[in-house]
Structure formats: C-alpha cells, structure tokens
Scaffold this motif. Structure first.
Motif, PDB file in Angstrom:
ATOM      1  N   VAL A   1     -27.241  -3.307  31.531  1.00 65.16           N
ATOM      2  CA  VAL A   1     -27.725  -3.378  30.150  1.00 65.16           C
ATOM      3  C   VAL A   1     -27.857  -4.835  29.717  1.00 65.16           C
ATOM      4  CG1 VAL A   1     -27.175  -2.879  27.732  1.00 65.16           C
ATOM      5  CG2 VAL A   1     -26.829  -1.129  29.486  1.00 65.16           C
ATOM      6  N   ASP A   2     -26.877  -5.644  30.045  1.00 66.00           N
ATOM      7  CA  ASP A   2     -26.945  -7.064  29.682  1.00 66.00           C
ATOM      8  C   ASP A   2     -28.165  -7.738  30.296  1.00 66.00           C
ATOM      9  OD1 ASP A   2     -24.632  -6.843  28.215  1.00 66.00           O
ATOM     10  OD2 ASP A   2     -23.328  -7.775  29.730  1.00 66.00           O
TER      11      ASP A   2
ATOM     12  N   ASN B   1     -35.425  -8.850  27.764  1.00 67.25           N
ATOM     13  CA  ASN B   1     -36.151  -8.613  26.522  1.00 67.25           C
ATOM     14  C   ASN B   1     -36.131  -9.850  25.625  1.00 67.25           C
ATOM     15  OD1 ASN B   1     -37.473  -6.546  24.689  1.00 67.25           O
ATOM     16  ND2 ASN B   1     -35.756  -7.166  23.400  1.00 67.25           N
ATOM     17  N   GLN B   2     -34.971 -10.486  25.500  1.00 63.13           N
ATOM     18  CA  GLN B   2     -34.850 -11.688  24.671  1.00 63.13           C
ATOM     19  C   GLN B   2     -35.683 -12.837  25.233  1.00 63.13           C
ATOM     20  OE1 GLN B   2     -30.598 -12.243  24.785  1.00 63.13           O
ATOM     21  NE2 GLN B   2     -30.216 -10.957  22.986  1.00 63.13           N
TER      22      GLN B   2
ATOM     23  N   ALA C   1     -29.851   0.990  27.143  1.00 61.94           N
ATOM     24  CA  ALA C   1     -30.685  -0.126  26.668  1.00 61.94           C
ATOM     25  C   ALA C   1     -31.762   0.371  25.712  1.00 61.94           C
ATOM     26  CB  ALA C   1     -31.314  -0.847  27.856  1.00 61.94           C
ATOM     27  N   LYS C   2     -32.285   1.565  25.961  1.00 67.02           N
ATOM     28  CA  LYS C   2     -33.306   2.130  25.067  1.00 67.02           C
ATOM     29  C   LYS C   2     -32.778   2.299  23.650  1.00 67.02           C
ATOM     30  CE  LYS C   2     -36.091   4.653  28.473  1.00 67.02           C
ATOM     31  NZ  LYS C   2     -36.515   5.998  28.964  1.00 67.02           N
TER      32      LYS C   2
ATOM     33  N   ILE D   1     -35.396  -1.254  23.031  1.00 68.49           N
ATOM     34  CA  ILE D   1     -36.058  -2.004  24.102  1.00 68.49           C
ATOM     35  C   ILE D   1     -36.986  -1.067  24.856  1.00 68.49           C
ATOM     36  CG2 ILE D   1     -35.708  -3.293  26.248  1.00 68.49           C
ATOM     37  CD1 ILE D   1     -33.019  -4.198  25.112  1.00 68.49           C
TER      38      ILE D   1
ATOM     39  N   VAL E   1     -31.241  -6.590  28.337  1.00 67.77           N
ATOM     40  CA  VAL E   1     -31.273  -7.241  27.024  1.00 67.77           C
ATOM     41  C   VAL E   1     -31.727  -8.693  27.161  1.00 67.77           C
ATOM     42  CG1 VAL E   1     -29.851  -8.057  25.105  1.00 67.77           C
ATOM     43  CG2 VAL E   1     -29.575  -5.725  25.963  1.00 67.77           C
TER      44      VAL E   1
ATOM     45  N   ASP F   1     -22.749  -1.745  32.006  1.00 68.82           N
ATOM     46  CA  ASP F   1     -22.847  -2.824  31.025  1.00 68.82           C
ATOM     47  C   ASP F   1     -23.552  -4.046  31.596  1.00 68.82           C
ATOM     48  OD1 ASP F   1     -21.636  -1.306  29.087  1.00 68.82           O
ATOM     49  OD2 ASP F   1     -19.645  -2.169  29.371  1.00 68.82           O
TER      50      ASP F   1
ATOM     51  N   GLN G   1     -31.246   0.255  22.029  1.00 71.61           N
ATOM     52  CA  GLN G   1     -31.417  -1.013  21.330  1.00 71.61           C
ATOM     53  C   GLN G   1     -32.893  -1.299  21.035  1.00 71.61           C
ATOM     54  OE1 GLN G   1     -29.019  -4.345  22.695  1.00 71.61           O
ATOM     55  NE2 GLN G   1     -27.830  -2.990  24.035  1.00 71.61           N
TER      56      GLN G   1
END
Length: 338
Positions: free
Chosen positions: A185-186, A192-193, A235-236, A240, A189, A182, A238
């Motif tokens: 993944v965070d 990406n943001q 993550a993919k 991304i 993310v 996690d 989502q």
C-alpha cells in the motif's frame, strides 16, 4: 520560468564527465542559463577533452556567489578530485568521495532553496561504499541527509511509462518473505503522489503479481491472494486508481500501450528488465519520496566505453527535463529520442 537546476558531476571514472559536456550542448539556452554545475572544474575540462566541445560557464568559488538570475550557466568549482589521480574505467575511492561531496552539497543547496532540483550523472555504488557512504545507496543517503522519515523509492521512467518498486536492493530469495500488505500500500501511495507531483491527473496504476501467472489461483503461490490483492483493495479506499495484481509477463505491455501510467513491481529486476528493454538509452531514474526532485540517467557509469566519446546523452537530457518538469509540477512531454 525555467527552474534553477543543479547538475552533479557523477563518478569521474565513468562517462559522467563526457555526459556533462554533451548535456550542456544539448540544453536550450533557457535551460542552460538556469543550470548550476556542481563539479571540479578539472573534471569538466576532462569531459570536454573527450567530446571536443565546451560550453562557457561562469566559474564560482563559493556557494555564496551563486546567482540564479545571472543569465548564463554557472560552474561551482568544488576542488575535490584531480583527474590525474584516477584511472578511468575503474572503481576509485577518490571518485566515490568526490561524489559524496558534490551530491551532498547539491542536496544542501536544494534544502536551503538555492536550487529547485538535482540532476546527477551516474554514480558507482562500489566507489561510494569505499568512500564510506554507510548506507545501501544514494537514495537512502539523500533521504537521511534531508531528514525524510517516510517511504522513499527509486522509480524508472521511459516515454511516459513509470515503474515503481515494493522492494529494491535486497536478495531475490528474501522478496516473498519481505512483502506485506502495508508495504505494498505504501508503494502504491508513493506512486500516486509522485506521478501527481509530476503533473498527472488521477494517475492509473497497475500492480504486478509476484508468481508466474499471478499464482494460478494459488496453485503456484499464494502471495497474490493473501497479500497483493488485499493491498490493492486497501489502496483503492484512498481514492487511488489502482488495479491488479497482473501477471508481470504481460503487465508492461499494458503500460506500454497506454492502459496504465505506472506499474508497481514486487522486486527490482521484475520492472527494471522490462523498462530497460523498452528504452535503455532513454530511461530516467527518479528518487521519489524526497522534498526535492532528483533524477539521473537510468544507465550506469559504463566503464567499458569511458573516453571513447560514444556515450548517449539522451537519458541525461531526459533526466534534466524530468527534474525541471517535477519542479514545476507539470507532466513531461515524451522523452527525447533524437
């Protein structure tokens, strides 16, 4: 329109005063006239004395006097530090207190919508700890002051190459046991943001392995198999665009050569060494995950060259322009190497 950006003085025992003076000279007229310098005027004067240059600024005594449309650079004079009371090139509790006061005010002005972003000259963590910062670093302090509860992290950027981290200011011996799916993944993310906010359309993200040769199929470590690869696949889901894990000794060549926009490293120096080798005097650190864009030169306070007028201003200029670009949601042009 050029966004209204706050420039914070940084640690006055380092090269911050010199950089502020040089930065104002390097900005275009449009950039300079939408800049608010948050500093003790005496520190600005000390920086000008080193560079032999001076940019006229409209002096303000109170935040209520700020006028983003006044058409000239403004200096919010925060009487927080007399240069006569500090020793250049040393760690100073007084300089640390001035950093917390000026940076804190900049954050408050950004949170209230007065300024649209913050560019700060280099801080010294030891001085901030002496001053009672009470947390690990300026990112954590800013996050707390802004009331952010989600993930925030420092990114480093040079010539369009971004580096994010899963772990940061922790001992190397603790990295492996700190990693989890996690958390990775965070970090992906957030990368990406952050790049999306900086104007990238569907950013391409590469994730570093932890072990040499990405663990050689588990022969020299299983973190890639058990933690990192599953995080990439999660993550993919989502939508991304992310791949990995890649061996870290070649990953940054892929980023340099344009195959990816951002690398996600597992620990601090894994990415820092690569990025700084690619452009130490050009790099920018971005405090990502905050509601206001904040950036600073990726180098430090450079105590060893204080007062010599030899500090390279390009990283500070790049940091200012990075903040401006992020405030407008656009991708920054290649960083200044002039």
């Amino acid at each position: 329109m050029q966004p209204f950006i706050g420039i914070v003085q940084g640690d006055a025992c380092g090269i911050g005063p010199e950089l502020m003076s040089k930065l104002l000279q390097k900005l275009t007229a449009a950039e300079r006239n939408r800049a608010l310098i948050i500093s003790d005027q005496r520190i600005m004067t000390a920086g000008n004395a080193v560079t032999g240059q001076e940019t006229h600024c409209k002096r303000l005594n109170e935040p209520t006097e700020i006028d983003p449309e006044c058409g000239q650079p403004q200096l919010l004079d925060i009487r927080c530090l007399d240069p006569a009371n500090i020793v250049p090139g040393t760690v100073s509790v007084d300089a640390g207190c001035a950093v917390l006061k000026t940076f804190g005010l900049a954050i408050d002005l950004a949170q209230s919508g007065v300024i649209e972003g913050i560019c700060f000259m280099p801080f010294n963590k030891a001085a901030m700890h002496l001053a009672g910062i009470g947390v690990a670093d300026e990112l954590t302090w800013a996050k707390k002051r802004l009331g952010v509860t989600g993930r925030a992290s420092e990114f480093n950027v040079i010539d369009g190459m971004w580096n994010a981290r899963v772990t940061s200011h922790i001992p190397l011996k603790d990295v492996a046991e700190t990693l989890n799916i996690d958390g990775i993944v965070d970090a992906i993310v957030l990368a990406n943001q952050t790049l999306t906010r900086a104007g990238y359309d569907n950013p391409r993200i590469a994730v570093a392995a932890l072990n040499p040769h990405a663990g050689d199929g588990g022969a020299i470590g299983t973190e890639e198999i058990e933690i990192i690869a599953p995080a990439v696949e999660k993550a993919k889901l989502q939508s991304i665009k992310v791949d990995g894990p890649f061996p870290s000794d070649t990953l940054y060549l892929k980023v340099r050569d344009g195959q990816f926009d951002c690398a996600v490293s597992m620990y601090h120096d894994q990415g820092q060494i690569a990025i700084k080798l690619l452009g130490f005097d050009q790099g920018v650190s971005v405090l990502a995950g905050l509601p206001v864009p904040i950036a600073t030169p990726a180098h430090g306070t450079a105590f060893d060259i204080v007062g010599t007028n030899s500090a390279n201003v390009n990283a500070a200029l790049n940091a200012f322009r990075m903040v401006s670009a992020m405030a407008q949601g656009r991708n920054l042009a290649p960083l200044d190497r002039a």
